[in-house]
Design an enzyme around this catalytic site. Structure first.
Site: not given
Ligand code: DX5
Ligand code: ZN
Length: 219
Positions: A7, A32, A34, A36, A65, A67, A136, A141-144, A174-176, A197
């Site tokens: 991502s 990927h 993102d 937003m 993706h 959002m 998801m 909305g955010f990474g990490g 996707d996510g975490g 991340s």
């Molecule tokens: C969150 C994004 C994800 C995110 C993944 O809204 O859709 O793609 O960037 O980042 P990590 O792997 O750090 O959770």
């Molecule tokens: Zn994503």
């Protein structure tokens, strides 16, 4: 063996072309994006112009993706920008079947994303026509962020639903996603793992990619 789709939200937005070249050089095949809009999620990132400007310099598969509220308004722009796959959120579109049909009609692969709380029933009737469902693992909305544990069982149940319908729909998580949970996510049915991340924070990218593949192989 699942595909890893890094991502870019966790990459250096100041030199995307260099990041994309490094991913390709490191043996990645997907990336990927993102997107937003600050409405569907409390964050704003990039639009079709940025994707179009990067398209000409790479052969990576653009996993986009959205959002974005009412994403049906923008499908044409993202196809023209060079998206290979367009994923829209079930929660953001009133006429979801019309939008996923439009994505396919315009020549991109179609996908629907489900927020953690959103039931699988939202995609039950769409599976035969969907290239992919994005599960998801965090609130978008955010990474990490930390992976929400019940999303693992949700992935298993989605795989069961796909098998029961004899559909060919892929599952993306996707996510975490981390080295620690990649194996269980893959065993649950994930075909594509998105990592931001847990990937970009640990260069060199080739070795990090190999570490993810090794972690999954341990299933
Ligand atoms: C969150 C994004 C994800 C995110 C993944 O809204 O859709 O793609 O960037 O980042 P990590 O792997 O750090 O959770
Ligand atoms: Zn994503």
């Amino acid at each position: 063996m699942p595909v890893l789709s890094p991502s870019l939200l966790s990459a250096d937005f100041g030199c995307l072309a260099r990041e994309l070249a490094a991913l390709e050089e490191a043996g990645l095949s997907w990336v990927h994006w993102d997107v937003m809009d600050g409405m569907f999620v409390p964050n704003i990132t990039i639009g079709p112009a940025v994707i179009a400007s990067c398209r000409k310099d790479t052969n990576l598969f653009f996993d986009v993706h959205l959002m974005v509220e009412r994403p049906g308004r923008f499908i044409g722009q993202f196809v023209d920008a060079g998206a290979d796959l367009i994923c829209v959120h079930a929660e953001a579109e009133t006429h979801l079947e019309r939008t996923v049909s439009e994505i396919a009609r315009l020549g991109a692969r179609s996908a629907v994303a489900l927020n953690p709380h959103t039931p699988l029933a939202m995609v039950e009737y769409l599976l035969p026509q969907l290239y992919m469902v994005l599960v998801m693992g965090v609130n978008p909305g955010f990474g990490g962020q930390k992976f929400i544990p019940f999303c693992l069982e949700k992935t298993r149940r989605l795989k069961e639903m796909i098998i029961a319908q004899d559909a060919a729909t892929l599952i993306e998580i996707d996510g975490g996603v981390t080295l620690e949970n990649a194996s269980s996510l893959s065993a649950a049915g994930a075909d594509i793992l998105v990592s931001g991340s847990a990937f970009f924070a640990f260069p060199p990218y080739r070795q990090r990619h190999e570490a993810f593949m090794a972690a999954v192989a341990k299933q």
